[in-house]
Design a protein around this motif. Structure first.
Motif: not given
Lengths: 90, 90
Positions: A13-20, B40-46, B60-66, B75-77
């Motif tokens: 998803l975080t890869t595909i997100a850039y497409l739109p 939208l896709l980025m936020n779902i993916g993250v 590290q995975v947890l905090w960087s994604n949070l 940005i989405f909002y």
């Protein structure tokens, strides 16, 4: 759902997100609201991720970051062109 | 450089990258060139990445994604608000 599948969906998803975003810019050529610095940092960061994928020999990390680099790289290139032409702010 | 350090730099940069975009939007409130679907896709993916970090207990995975979720979520909002107000296209 196992952790591998969840991570895989996240990576896809975080890869595909850039497409739109790429399609939108390709159609309008407008990048006024896009931050040059965001895509500069993103492309450098993804290059590190790509190197990480190569070192740990993880095909999924490698390919998702290679595709992201192409897409985020295109956005950076168009934004940079618009800034250089003095058409837009950074 | 060892692989952990390279991955760490990659994670830090791809998280920090959203900051200049957040600042730019906070200042201008303009998101015309931003793709609603990308964020939208980025936020779902993250969110999937965040769940992955929780399951594998990787701080590290947890905090960087949070942090990414907060920044990309802002940005989405703002983009969604501008679209709903009929001020911008998706």
């Amino acid at each position: 759902m196992n952790s591998e599948l969840i991570g895989g969906i996240g990576a896809s998803l975080t890869t595909i997100a850039y497409l739109p975003q790429v399609f939108k810019i390709f159609k309008t050529k407008d990048t006024t609201a896009i931050s040059l610095m965001m895509f500069l940092l993103m492309n450098i960061g993804v290059t590190f991720w790509l190197k990480y994928g190569i070192i740990i020999k993880q095909q999924q990390v490698l390919w998702s970051n290679l595709i992201t680099l192409c897409l985020a790289g295109y956005i950076f290139y168009i934004k940079l062109k618009n800034v250089i032409k003095n058409k837009e702010k950074i």
